[in-house]
Design a protein around this motif. Structure first.
Motif, PDB file in Angstrom:
ATOM      1  N   ALA A  87       0.864  -1.183   0.000  1.00  0.00           N
ATOM      2  CA  ALA A  87       0.000   0.000   0.000  1.00  0.00           C
ATOM      3  C   ALA A  87       0.895   1.225   0.000  1.00  0.00           C
ATOM      4  O   ALA A  87       1.841   1.300   0.784  1.00  0.00           O
ATOM      5  CB  ALA A  87      -0.886   0.000   1.241  1.00  0.00           C
ATOM      6  N   GLY A 111       0.117   8.019  -2.301  1.00  0.00           N
ATOM      7  CA  GLY A 111      -0.649   7.576  -1.143  1.00  0.00           C
ATOM      8  C   GLY A 111      -1.674   8.623  -0.728  1.00  0.00           C
ATOM      9  O   GLY A 111      -2.823   8.302  -0.425  1.00  0.00           O
ATOM     10  N   GLU A 148      -8.503  -1.590  -0.433  1.00  0.00           N
ATOM     11  CA  GLU A 148      -7.762  -2.534   0.402  1.00  0.00           C
ATOM     12  C   GLU A 148      -6.642  -3.177  -0.390  1.00  0.00           C
ATOM     13  O   GLU A 148      -6.861  -3.708  -1.480  1.00  0.00           O
ATOM     14  CB  GLU A 148      -8.706  -3.648   0.878  1.00  0.00           C
ATOM     15  N   TRP A 149      -5.425  -3.123   0.178  1.00  0.00           N
ATOM     16  CA  TRP A 149      -4.280  -3.811  -0.439  1.00  0.00           C
ATOM     17  C   TRP A 149      -4.144  -5.136   0.276  1.00  0.00           C
ATOM     18  O   TRP A 149      -3.879  -5.181   1.468  1.00  0.00           O
ATOM     19  CB  TRP A 149      -3.016  -2.962  -0.319  1.00  0.00           C
ATOM     20  N   VAL A 185      -5.567  -5.644  -5.140  1.00  0.00           N
ATOM     21  CA  VAL A 185      -6.219  -4.485  -4.524  1.00  0.00           C
ATOM     22  C   VAL A 185      -7.713  -4.557  -4.811  1.00  0.00           C
ATOM     23  O   VAL A 185      -8.111  -4.818  -5.954  1.00  0.00           O
ATOM     24  CB  VAL A 185      -5.666  -3.155  -5.094  1.00  0.00           C
TER      25      VAL A 185
END
Lengths: 372, 153
Positions: free
Chosen positions: A324, A332, A347-348, A357
């Protein structure tokens, strides 16, 4: 000749209503204008008129007796109506017609004429009996209503034409603005592309390329919005496909394949721009370690409508796992901010090899979609 | 090694024209000329007899790329590809052109269209699938027996 005698009798007794023939007396006294003509005499002349007729037309009895009724006609009288009356007389039929007539003083009135033949038991034609009613008020009202109706219809047609013209102008303006936005996005992307080519420093070049890809992602989704008549929604699947295709191709790596498993998922157009940008950032992050590493791999893209929400999965199955992205770096922060704007969950998921992902894009309240 | 494709670009937006020229040259093709109006474009096509003409729909002085493409019909072996931010202005059959690349296009889309068009011209039928982001004319799909990818371009 009995009937003939009856009215001649009452004619003599004209001041004494109620004496002699009561029917003749009634006709004489009624407020309804009435006339009797004798078609057996030359030119079918008037042989009886009552006072109401004289009041209505303004003539004296001596002026009208023995004369054909056509003196009531004038230049404004409808020739077709006159013809109908003549045909009724010739055919011995009764007729009802609204006729424009003229008084002695030249003024006009609408005459609701009712005329019928009178025959004896042997079927011989004796008289024509005609009653006349001044219906000028009703005809005028009818005419006024017709005129007003035509006027309103004309105004409605005019207004409709104005609105159609305004709509056409608005559509043209919309197309023009859309055209300029697309051209400008193309120009910005081409400037960034040319600038990137001119850079010798690979890091500067990468930064410019990244910017170019972001602008291209915006262009891709903008183009999509106006491809269909319904500019209020866009297809997340089509947007994701175009972005993933672009980024895999831009990697220049023939051994990175693209595996698409997308199902159309319509989403409010107001969210098109952040969705495109976020998908662009996520796909690029997933591809980044794969491009840095050696070896074949496949970028998988799955889109599924989930009720009114949309699920997107981005996977890479080759060497090169993507963590992530750090919350302090630009990528990010971009993903985090765009997720907040879209209320999306990103969500990673840890994988032994490669990256996976999952993104959940909530449609949001219905009101938002309507205002989009 | 096949000789490079000879290409003309008809585009009145200078920066987009520069970008396309760069992309074509990077891909190893030869830009034999550029034009910004309909009449220039037709004269250029007749004079240079290129393999491909990339034609924008709205040209300088309000002249039309559609008309430019019509004027080029006499040039044998010429493939016309429209580029436009107003793809809806085009008839469904693309008026004789092979394809349209809607603007804004990414460098990837443009880059992927080139080898495909090259295959169609030099080694038909093309081995690679039609590129995403490019709309092909129905007659062109039929001529080359192409199968469009699911979801379309």
């Amino acid at each position: 000749m009995e009937a003939d005698e009856a009215w001649r009798l009452t004619d003599r007794l004209q001041a004494e209503h109620g004496k002699g023939d009561p029917f003749a007396a009634a006709i004489r006294a009624t407020r309804m204008a009435m006339v009797i003509t004798d078609p057996r005499l030359p030119d079918n002349p008037i042989v009886f008129v009552n006072d109401a007729f004289l009041r209505m037309t303004g003539y004296d009895r001596t002026e009208v007796m023995g004369v054909n009724c056509r003196f009531l006609q004038g230049p404004g009288t409808d020739r077709g109506d006159v013809l109908s009356i003549r045909e009724a007389i010739e055919g011995r039929r009764d007729i009802a017609v609204d006729l424009l007539n003229y008084r002695k003083d030249g003024t006009t009135f609408w005459n609701a004429l009712y005329m019928s033949p009178v025959v004896n038991e042997a079927g011989e034609l004796l008289y024509f009996f005609a009653s006349q009613l001044d219906v000028t008020d009703r005809i005028d009202a009818d005419l006024r209503i017709r005129t007003e109706k035509a006027d309103v219809e004309r105004q409605v047609a005019e207004r409709t034409r104005e609105l159609m013209q305004a709509l056409e102008a608005r559509t043209l303006l919309g197309h023009e603005v859309d055209h300029r936005v697309k051209n400008n996005l193309q120009v910005i992307a081409s400037l960034l592309g040319m600038e990137a080519r001119a850079m010798e420093d690979p890091r500067a070049r990468l930064a410019l390329r990244t910017m170019q890809e972001r602008v291209e992602a915006l262009g891709t989704v903008h183009k999509q919005l106006y491809q269909t008549a319904d500019a209020t929604r866009f297809d997340v699947a089509e947007c994701a496909r175009a972005i993933a295709t672009d980024l895999v191709q831009a990697s220049g790596r023939a051994d990175i394949h693209l595996s698409l498993d997308t199902e159309a998922a319509l989403f409010p157009a107001a969210k098109a721009q952040p969705v495109a940008l976020m998908l662009n950032e996520v796909v690029r992050e997933v591809l980044r370690p794969a491009i840095a590493a050696e070896g074949e791999g496949s970028l998988g893209l799955v889109t599924r409508p989930d009720g009114r929400d949309v699920r997107v999965e981005v996977m890479y199955d080759g060497t090169g796992s993507a963590e992530a992205p750090s919350g302090s770096g630009l990528v990010g922060r971009l993903i985090k901010s765009l997720s907040r704007q879209l209320d999306a969950d990103v969500e990673w998921l840890p994988m032994g090899r490669g990256t996976r992902v999952t993104i959940r894009l909530p449609h949001g309240p219905a009101a938002e979609a309507a205002s989009a | 090694m096949t000789p490079p494709l000879r290409i003309i670009v008809v585009e009145d937006e200078t920066l987009i024209l520069m970008q396309i020229e760069m992309l074509l040259e990077e891909a190893g093709h030869e830009v034999v000329g550029t034009a910004v109006t309909r009449d220039e474009a037709i004269a250029l096509a007749v004079e240079t007899r290129p393999d491909i003409a990339f034609v924008d729909l709205r040209l300088k002085d309000g002249s039309s790329g559609l008309e430019a493409a019509r004027g080029m019909r006499g040039v044998a072996g010429l493939t016309v590809v429209f580029m436009t931010a107003n793809a809806r202005e085009l008839p469904d059959d693309l008026d004789g052109a092979a394809a349209v690349i809607p603007k804004p296009f990414s460098e990837s889309v443009f880059g992927a269209a080139l080898p495909f068009l090259e295959e169609c011209l030099r080694r038909p039928p093309p081995g690679s699938p039609p590129p995403q982001g490019v709309r092909l004319a129905p007659w062109y799909i039929e001529r080359h027996g192409l199968v469009l990818p699911a979801g379309g371009a």
